[in-house]
Design a protein around this motif. Structure first.
Motif, mmCIF file in Angstrom:
data_model
loop_
_atom_site.group_PDB
_atom_site.id
_atom_site.type_symbol
_atom_site.label_atom_id
_atom_site.label_comp_id
_atom_site.label_asym_id
_atom_site.label_seq_id
_atom_site.Cartn_x
_atom_site.Cartn_y
_atom_site.Cartn_z
ATOM 1 N N TYR A 45 39.743 22.614 5.220
ATOM 2 C CA TYR A 45 38.918 22.731 4.034
ATOM 3 C C TYR A 45 39.628 23.546 2.966
ATOM 4 C CZ TYR A 45 35.367 21.531 7.498
ATOM 5 O OH TYR A 45 34.659 20.921 8.500
ATOM 6 N N SER B 71 43.296 12.569 11.984
ATOM 7 C CA SER B 71 43.268 11.842 13.244
ATOM 8 C C SER B 71 44.654 11.906 13.858
ATOM 9 C CB SER B 71 42.827 10.397 13.043
ATOM 10 O OG SER B 71 43.729 9.698 12.196
ATOM 11 N N SER C 4 37.648 18.552 1.723
ATOM 12 C CA SER C 4 37.840 18.378 3.154
ATOM 13 C C SER C 4 39.032 17.475 3.402
ATOM 14 C CB SER C 4 36.599 17.761 3.803
ATOM 15 O OG SER C 4 35.478 18.605 3.687
ATOM 16 N N CYS C 5 39.701 17.712 4.503
ATOM 17 C CA CYS C 5 40.814 16.894 4.947
ATOM 18 C C CYS C 5 40.584 16.574 6.407
ATOM 19 C CB CYS C 5 42.134 17.638 4.743
ATOM 20 S SG CYS C 5 43.578 16.805 5.430
ATOM 21 N N ALA C 6 40.228 15.333 6.676
ATOM 22 C CA ALA C 6 39.952 14.890 8.033
ATOM 23 C C ALA C 6 41.213 14.304 8.643
ATOM 24 C CB ALA C 6 38.831 13.862 8.040
ATOM 25 N N LYS D 75 36.819 19.973 14.853
ATOM 26 C CA LYS D 75 36.471 18.841 14.003
ATOM 27 C C LYS D 75 37.695 18.176 13.384
ATOM 28 C CE LYS D 75 31.930 20.668 12.739
ATOM 29 N NZ LYS D 75 31.046 21.091 11.623
ATOM 30 N N ASN D 76 38.875 18.662 13.722
ATOM 31 C CA ASN D 76 40.118 18.131 13.152
ATOM 32 C C ASN D 76 40.050 18.067 11.627
ATOM 33 O OD1 ASN D 76 41.274 17.826 15.681
ATOM 34 N ND2 ASN D 76 40.822 15.644 15.826
ATOM 35 N N THR D 77 39.603 19.155 11.030
ATOM 36 C CA THR D 77 39.369 19.175 9.596
ATOM 37 C C THR D 77 39.893 20.466 8.975
ATOM 38 O OG1 THR D 77 37.396 17.795 9.854
ATOM 39 C CG2 THR D 77 37.630 18.984 7.782
#
Length: 116
Positions: free
Chosen positions: A79, A25, A21-23, A75-77
């Motif tokens: 995968y 912001s 996962s890459c979150a 989700k600003n993510t």
């Protein structure tokens, strides 16, 4: 200005699977093409998968058919589903945008080790 945090790496056996996962912001995630890169010890960082803001994907030949990149803008993510893992997949995996790559900005990455 987006910040990216990778997670989900670990030790797996050959043939196993991991989901990275890459979150993100910031305010521009949904409009940015996102990439997964990897770097093994002593080797150049290489691009392994990309997904555009419109959902178009591309993959390095070495991972085609095994890895799947996806994104959830709500989700600003981003995968990376990694299946049928091989020892050659062992590396630190990074996500990044075109802009951050261009200016040499990288996160800490997440370690993937494929070993029996």
């Amino acid at each position: 200005q987006v910040q990216l945090v990778e997670s989900g790496g670990g030790l797996v056996q050959p043939g196993g699977s991991l989901r990275l996962s890459c979150a993100a912001s910031g305010t521009i995630f949904s409009s940015s093409t996102m990439h997964w890169y990897r770097q093994a010890p002593g080797k150049q960082r290489e691009l392994v998968a990309s997904i555009s803001s419109g959902g178009s994907t591309s993959y390095a030949d070495s991972v085609k058919g095994r890895f799947t990149i996806s994104r959830d803008n709500a989700k600003n993510t981003v995968y990376l589903q990694m299946n049928t893992l091989k020892p050659e997949d062992t590396a630190v995996y990074y996500c990044n945008t075109d802009f951050r790559t261009r200016i040499g900005r990288w996160g800490q990455g997440t370690q993937v080790t494929v070993s029996s």
